[in-house]
Scaffold this motif. Structure first.
Motif, mmCIF file in Angstrom:
data_model
loop_
_atom_site.group_PDB
_atom_site.id
_atom_site.type_symbol
_atom_site.label_atom_id
_atom_site.label_comp_id
_atom_site.label_asym_id
_atom_site.label_seq_id
_atom_site.Cartn_x
_atom_site.Cartn_y
_atom_site.Cartn_z
ATOM 1 N N SER A 93 3.136 6.547 4.197
ATOM 2 C CA SER A 93 1.986 5.720 4.584
ATOM 3 C C SER A 93 0.984 5.617 3.441
ATOM 4 C CB SER A 93 1.285 6.292 5.815
ATOM 5 O OG SER A 93 2.109 6.181 6.935
ATOM 6 N N GLY A 94 0.723 6.738 2.780
ATOM 7 C CA GLY A 94 -0.192 6.729 1.638
ATOM 8 C C GLY A 94 0.323 5.870 0.499
ATOM 9 N N LEU A 95 1.617 5.900 0.273
ATOM 10 C CA LEU A 95 2.217 5.086 -0.794
ATOM 11 C C LEU A 95 2.182 3.604 -0.448
ATOM 12 C CD1 LEU A 95 5.222 7.396 -1.694
ATOM 13 C CD2 LEU A 95 3.139 7.003 -3.047
ATOM 14 N N VAL A 96 2.366 3.291 0.830
ATOM 15 C CA VAL A 96 2.262 1.889 1.259
ATOM 16 C C VAL A 96 0.828 1.403 1.075
ATOM 17 C CG1 VAL A 96 2.351 0.352 3.274
ATOM 18 C CG2 VAL A 96 4.227 1.954 2.848
ATOM 19 N N GLU A 97 -0.139 2.210 1.507
ATOM 20 C CA GLU A 97 -1.553 1.845 1.357
ATOM 21 C C GLU A 97 -1.923 1.597 -0.101
ATOM 22 O OE1 GLU A 97 -4.529 4.309 3.194
ATOM 23 O OE2 GLU A 97 -3.284 4.556 4.981
ATOM 24 N N ALA A 98 -1.353 2.363 -1.005
ATOM 25 C CA ALA A 98 -1.647 2.229 -2.433
ATOM 26 C C ALA A 98 -0.854 1.081 -3.074
ATOM 27 C CB ALA A 98 -1.343 3.540 -3.157
ATOM 28 N N GLY A 99 0.010 0.445 -2.311
ATOM 29 C CA GLY A 99 0.790 -0.667 -2.849
ATOM 30 C C GLY A 99 1.930 -0.233 -3.749
ATOM 31 N N LEU A 100 2.386 1.004 -3.580
ATOM 32 C CA LEU A 100 3.457 1.519 -4.434
ATOM 33 C C LEU A 100 4.834 1.392 -3.791
ATOM 34 C CD1 LEU A 100 1.549 4.633 -5.730
ATOM 35 C CD2 LEU A 100 2.184 2.624 -7.065
ATOM 36 N N VAL A 101 4.872 1.337 -2.484
ATOM 37 C CA VAL A 101 6.147 1.119 -1.783
ATOM 38 C C VAL A 101 5.920 0.133 -0.650
ATOM 39 C CG1 VAL A 101 7.037 3.430 -2.323
ATOM 40 C CG2 VAL A 101 5.941 3.022 -0.146
ATOM 41 N N GLU A 102 7.000 -0.505 -0.249
ATOM 42 C CA GLU A 102 6.989 -1.402 0.903
ATOM 43 C C GLU A 102 8.054 -0.920 1.868
ATOM 44 O OE1 GLU A 102 7.790 -5.208 -0.858
ATOM 45 O OE2 GLU A 102 5.676 -5.532 -1.326
ATOM 46 N N ARG A 113 11.227 0.545 -0.301
ATOM 47 C CA ARG A 113 11.587 0.229 -1.688
ATOM 48 C C ARG A 113 10.321 0.313 -2.536
ATOM 49 N NH1 ARG A 113 10.085 -4.311 -3.967
ATOM 50 N NH2 ARG A 113 9.188 -5.960 -2.727
ATOM 51 N N ALA A 114 10.511 0.564 -3.826
ATOM 52 C CA ALA A 114 9.389 0.623 -4.764
ATOM 53 C C ALA A 114 8.901 -0.795 -5.053
ATOM 54 C CB ALA A 114 9.825 1.298 -6.059
ATOM 55 N N THR A 115 7.597 -0.932 -5.225
ATOM 56 C CA THR A 115 7.023 -2.229 -5.596
ATOM 57 C C THR A 115 7.025 -2.363 -7.119
ATOM 58 O OG1 THR A 115 4.783 -1.346 -5.727
ATOM 59 C CG2 THR A 115 5.500 -2.239 -3.579
ATOM 60 N N ASN A 116 6.717 -3.550 -7.588
ATOM 61 C CA ASN A 116 6.600 -3.776 -9.032
ATOM 62 C C ASN A 116 5.525 -2.875 -9.640
ATOM 63 O OD1 ASN A 116 8.627 -5.700 -8.999
ATOM 64 N ND2 ASN A 116 7.209 -7.414 -8.800
ATOM 65 N N ARG A 117 4.455 -2.622 -8.883
ATOM 66 C CA ARG A 117 3.387 -1.736 -9.360
ATOM 67 C C ARG A 117 3.942 -0.338 -9.631
ATOM 68 N NH1 ARG A 117 -1.802 -1.273 -5.678
ATOM 69 N NH2 ARG A 117 -2.304 -3.176 -6.784
ATOM 70 N N ALA A 118 4.760 0.160 -8.715
ATOM 71 C CA ALA A 118 5.353 1.497 -8.878
ATOM 72 C C ALA A 118 6.285 1.523 -10.085
ATOM 73 C CB ALA A 118 6.105 1.900 -7.622
ATOM 74 N N VAL A 119 7.096 0.498 -10.232
ATOM 75 C CA VAL A 119 8.016 0.431 -11.369
ATOM 76 C C VAL A 119 7.231 0.424 -12.677
ATOM 77 C CG1 VAL A 119 9.755 -0.986 -12.541
ATOM 78 C CG2 VAL A 119 9.835 -0.710 -10.046
#
Length: 131
Positions: A93-102, A113-119
Motif C-alpha cells: 500500500s505504501g509503495l502504491v501511494e508513492a507511485g512505485l508500484v501498481e 508491477r513496478a512503475t517507470n518511477r521505480a525502474v
C-alpha cells in the motif's frame, strides 16, 4: 538569517574580489528563485517516495518487481519477504501511494508491477553505489 548573509557576503567577496550589498541582495534573489522553482509540494512528494524506499521490506519488493520486469502475484512477493500478510499488504500500500508500484485484481489474485518511477530510481541507485 543575518549570520547566513554574513557568510554569503564573505563568499561573494572571495569570488568577486569585493562585495557590495547589491551583490548579496542579487544573489539572495537568485537563490530564492531557485528555491521557489522546486516548490514545497514537489519536495514533499519526493520525500514521500524516498521514505517509501527507506524500509528494507518495501525496498526489497521494489527491487524484485523491477528485476522481474513483469507482474508478480502477492503470493510470489510474500515468498520473497519475511513479513506477515498484513505487513506485506501495508508495505505494498505504501509503495502504491508513492507511485512505485501498481496493483490490479486478476480474478481472486492481486498482482503488482513496478512503475517507470521505480525502474528509474533503481537504475539510478544501481549506477551510484559501488557493488
Amino acid at each position: 538569517m543575518a549570520r547566513a548573509t554574513e557568510r554569503l557576503q564573505r563568499y561573494l567577496e572571495d569570488e568577486l574580489g569585493e562585495c557590495r550589498s547589491e551583490d548579496v541582495e542579487e544573489r539572495l534573489d537568485e537563490l530564492s528563485t531557485l528555491e521557489a522553482a522546486i516548490g514545497p509540494e514537489q519536495v514533499n512528494t519526493e520525500l514521500d517516495v524516498l521514505s517509501a524506499l527507506a524500509n528494507e521490506t518495501r525496498y526489497t519488493l521494489v527491487r524484485v518487481l523491477v528485476a522481474a520486469e513483469a507482474e508478480l502475484c502477492v503470493c510470489e512477493l510474500h515468498a520473497v519477504v519475511d513479513v506477515t500478510e498484513s505487513g506485506l499488504s501495508h508495505a505494498l500500500s505504501g509503495l502504491v501511494e508513492a507511485g512505485l508500484v501498481e496493483g490490479r485484481k486478476d480474478g481472486r489474485w492481486k498482482k503488482y508491477r513496478a512503475t517507470n518511477r521505480a525502474v528509474a530510481l533503481v537504475t539510478v541507485l544501481e549506477g551510484s553505489v559501488d557493488g
